[in-house]
Scaffold this motif. Structure first.
Motif, mmCIF file in Angstrom:
data_model
loop_
_atom_site.group_PDB
_atom_site.id
_atom_site.type_symbol
_atom_site.label_atom_id
_atom_site.label_comp_id
_atom_site.label_asym_id
_atom_site.label_seq_id
_atom_site.Cartn_x
_atom_site.Cartn_y
_atom_site.Cartn_z
ATOM 1 N N GLY A 1 27.871 -42.440 -0.067
ATOM 2 C CA GLY A 1 26.659 -43.196 -0.336
ATOM 3 C C GLY A 1 25.940 -43.662 0.908
ATOM 4 N N THR A 2 26.681 -43.864 1.996
ATOM 5 C CA THR A 2 26.051 -44.288 3.250
ATOM 6 C C THR A 2 26.286 -43.304 4.390
ATOM 7 N N SER A 3 27.426 -42.616 4.393
ATOM 8 C CA SER A 3 27.691 -41.631 5.441
ATOM 9 C C SER A 3 26.926 -40.345 5.162
ATOM 10 N N ASN A 4 26.680 -39.596 6.220
ATOM 11 C CA ASN A 4 25.994 -38.301 6.139
ATOM 12 C C ASN A 4 26.941 -37.241 6.679
ATOM 13 N N TYR A 5 27.267 -36.233 5.848
ATOM 14 C CA TYR A 5 28.292 -35.275 6.282
ATOM 15 C C TYR A 5 27.874 -34.451 7.488
ATOM 16 N N SER A 6 26.588 -34.256 7.712
ATOM 17 C CA SER A 6 26.154 -33.492 8.882
ATOM 18 C C SER A 6 26.300 -34.295 10.174
#
Length: 324
Positions: free
Chosen positions: A191-196
């Motif tokens: 929800g807050t982290s971005n996998y890229s």
């Protein structure tokens, strides 16, 4: 080049063992994907890899190295034509971008000299046990969408004509995990982290001292508004590659003696050391009992327990958490 491709199989070979074009067969059809949680209707399997290989289980083609294989790609509507197939008995396999798992046609296909086999409409139902609660990555059998660091400063940066390869083919990238996470391992907040940006491209070991390595433990933290303790959830875990790894999955308790799931000792493709972004594909559909989850904050621990060298680890392709 195109002229040479069009003229294969060549007619000039005189060996009695050489199978000429008029002695080969053709297999054609159209592939669709059926995933009720994405679309109520069948979706054309565009740009899918589809091919004939020796009979085996779904996905067995990637470990086969003795029999003939003939592959092509589907068009935008899922149509395919596999030409110049040497006579024999095959299974039809496929992988579809955007969907996990491996497709296998239900029946053996017997290709004879000059045959033109029309399979018609084929339907692939990818693994799915419930609606998507959250997901990490893109199901494309590579780790290319995750964070790839800059190489260590002491190494020369090599330039490649294909810009998409300029990042992951640099030397020593695996060592940058310890630089970015010197003490604590990776934590990903759904929800807050971005996998890229926040998901390192490879779960590798951590160097301790000069010659010692240890496995690493990553955390996926997520919230559930409600939990049905009588229900079962599913963690779809797709690996783009593995090398001498043993990946454990634990739910909300990192200190239990036995993990809730273990892959066992897997992998030997050495994609990490060879600067690859994928190798042999692995897929695990892991059942999680509702009683292991809680309303509110939950944590999934991904523990790469092997730790003998810097090259032991996994490349993730895609992770999906499903509910009923």
């Amino acid at each position: 080049m195109n002229q040479e491709v069009a003229s294969w199989p060549y007619e000039f070979a005189l060996s009695k063992h050489y199978i000429k074009s008029n002695q080969r067969g053709t297999v054609r059809g159209q592939l669709f994907v059926n995933d009720r949680f994405i679309s109520k209707q069948n979706v054309a399997a565009s740009n899918a890899y589809i091919g004939l290989g020796p009979p085996g289980e779904a996905g067995s083609w990637q470990r086969e190295n003795k029999g003939y294989q003939f592959w092509t790609k589907t068009d935008g509507e899922g149509n395919f034509i596999i030409e110049n197939v040497i006579f024999g008995t095959y299974n039809l396999y496929a992988t579809v971008p955007g969907f996990i798992g491996d497709y296998k046609y239900t029946s053996n296909i017997k290709v004879t000299s000059g045959s033109n086999i029309k399979l018609g409409t084929l339907i692939y139902k990818p693994p799915r046990n419930g609606a998507t609660i959250w997901e990490i990555g893109i199901p494309d059998r590579t780790a290319a969408e995750f964070f790839i660091p800059n190489p260590p400063s002491q190494f020369k940066v090599h330039k490649y004509k294909n810009n998409s390869e300029s990042k992951f083919r640099q030397y020593g990238l695996w060592e940058q995990y310890g630089v970015l996470y010197p003490k604590n391992d990776l934590v990903y907040n759904v929800g807050t982290s971005n996998y890229s940006r926040d998901w390192f491209y490879a779960q590798v070991t951590r160097k301790i001292g000069n010659k010692t390595y240890k496995g690493t433990s990553w955390k996926i933290i997520f919230n559930l508004a409600n939990v049905n303790i009588a229900s079962n959830y599913t963690l779809q875990l797709a690996l783009a590659a593995a090398h001498e790894a043993d990946l454990h999955v634990l739910i909300n308790d990192e200190k239990i003696q036995e993990p809730h799931f273990s892959t066992g000792h897997i992998g030997g493709s050495n994609a990490i050391a060879r600067h690859g972004i994928h190798g042999l594909y692995w897929l695990y559909s892991i059942g999680i009992q509702g009683k292991l989850l809680v309303k509110g904050t939950n944590t999934i621990f991904l523990v790469q327990s092997s730790g003998l060298s810097p090259f032991e680890g996994v490349l993730y392709d895609y992770i999906r958490f499903e509910g009923q």
